[in-house]
Design an enzyme around this catalytic site. Structure first.
Site, PDB file in Angstrom:
ATOM      1  N   ASP A   1     -10.721   2.965   3.462  1.00 54.69           N
ATOM      2  CA  ASP A   1     -11.118   1.571   3.205  1.00 54.69           C
ATOM      3  C   ASP A   1     -12.501   1.418   2.793  1.00 54.69           C
ATOM      4  O   ASP A   1     -13.034   0.343   2.322  1.00 54.69           O
ATOM      5  CB  ASP A   1     -10.780   0.694   4.249  1.00 54.69           C
TER       6      ASP A   1
ATOM      7  N   LYS B   1       0.953  -1.147   0.039  1.00 55.57           N
ATOM      8  CA  LYS B   1       0.011  -0.035  -0.109  1.00 55.57           C
ATOM      9  C   LYS B   1       1.137   1.165  -0.041  1.00 55.57           C
ATOM     10  O   LYS B   1       0.479   2.286  -0.525  1.00 55.57           O
ATOM     11  CB  LYS B   1      -0.917   0.089   1.268  1.00 55.57           C
TER      12      LYS B   1
ATOM     13  N   GLN C   1      -4.796  -1.933   9.401  1.00 55.87           N
ATOM     14  CA  GLN C   1      -4.783  -3.323   8.751  1.00 55.87           C
ATOM     15  C   GLN C   1      -5.099  -4.157   9.820  1.00 55.87           C
ATOM     16  O   GLN C   1      -4.635  -4.425  10.883  1.00 55.87           O
ATOM     17  CB  GLN C   1      -3.203  -3.545   8.420  1.00 55.87           C
TER      18      GLN C   1
END
Ligand code: NDP
Length: 285
Positions: free
Chosen positions: A120, A53, A97
């Site tokens: 997200d 990422k 995460q």
């Protein structure tokens, strides 16, 4: 093989190019576009995802902020890390995460992220906006799938879509997006309790599999000519494989995403697209 291959790498490259140009415009206006990650512990898969990422973010000109806490971190230390990133003007979007190490509450950590920094699209507020049909950062994987469909001019309006899997990460938001006004598929959400799953899937004009069982869906699950989107990412002795038995399904389907190189790259690209959209939103551009 008769199916058209829906190459996610190609679509992801187009998304990244667009994002890079938007980031350059924002930078020229003095706006920093930053993606932050919170990683807790040393799970190698999570560490790899986070590394990718950051690499992606840097490749489109974003700054990236890497917060790594030890596995021994307490819940309040995780929350403090999220709060600190919420307060930073140079962080446009962030991800926590998941999964967090045992004993820590990942959902609480995600809820702590400001909805306006939720790269997200998994904050309950933003999932609620998705249910309501209001603009919001969208969960990256199903959003990436919608971009693939758009890119290859696959119109699902009036078509029957079967989504196998009902996780909050993939299956549920996927079903919502396909059934949204303007997209207008008729959606069946299947799962482990669905009787005659093969028969249900065989009705589908669009079949999306998000289960996590290597090669589970053989040709008997697929209507000839159907569009097949394989979300499954399964590490096996033969390498990374999807939920679809690719070789035989490719003989039957009209179009299919490969694994690797299908949905995976789009998930990463969607995260970047969400981040730059959050930066624009935050600065009114
Ligand atoms: P979850 O484990 O959260 O959900 C799996 C879903 O599959 C559940 O809804 C479950 O049903 C259903 N399921 C399990 N077994 C069966 C079965 N035999 N028949 C029908 N349905 C079944 O997984 P995720 O949604 O998080 O991920 C799914 C897959 O997608 C994984 O392989 C994951 O690695 C991959 N993935 C890939 C991404 C990408 O970018 N390519 C991103 C995210 C995930 P029930 O609810 O009844 O238990």
């Amino acid at each position: 093989m008769s199916a058209r291959i829906l190459d996610g790498k190609q679509v992801a490259a187009a998304v990244r190019d667009r994002v890079a140009s938007e980031v350059a415009d924002l930078n020229a206006d003095g706006v920093t576009v930053g993606l932050a990650t919170v990683l807790v512990g040393d799970d190698p898969a999570s560490a790899t995802y986070v590394r990718m990422k950051h690499r992606d973010a840097e490749s489109v000109g974003m700054t990236s902020v890497d917060v790594h806490l030890p596995a021994s971190a307490t819940q309040s230390e995780v929350i403090e890390a999220v709060d600190a990133l919420n307060d930073r003007d140079d962080v446009s979007g962030m991800i926590v995460q998941l999964p967090l190490p045992d004993g820590l509450d990942g959902e609480a950590a995600v809820e702590r992220v400001l909805p306006t920094k939720d790269a997200d699209g998994l904050h309950p507020f933003n999932l609620g906006r998705l249910v309501l049909g209001q603009p919001a950062p969208l969960p990256a994987t199903p959003s990436g799938i919608m971009t693939i469909l758009e890119h290859f001019d696959i119109d699902v309006s009036g078509k029957l879509a079967v989504v196998v899997g009902r996780s909050f990460l993939v299956g549920r938001p996927m079903a919502l997006m396909l059934g949204a006004r303007g997209v207008d598929a008729t959606v069946v959400q299947a799962h482990s309790r669905t009787p005659d799953l093969a028969g249900v899937c065989r009705q589908a004009d669009l079949l999306v599999t998000a289960v996590g069982r290597p090669g589970m869906f053989d040709a008997s699950y697929v209507k000839p000519g159907a569009v097949v989107i394989d979300v499954g990412t399964n590490r096996t002795e033969d390498g990374l494989v999807g939920d679809i038995a690719f070789d035989e399904v490719a003989e039957v389907a009209g179009a299919i995403t490969p694994v690797p190189g299908g949905v995976g790259p789009m998930t990463r690209a969607s995260l970047l697209a969400n981040t730059v959209a959050l930066a624009r939103e935050a600065t009114g551009r």
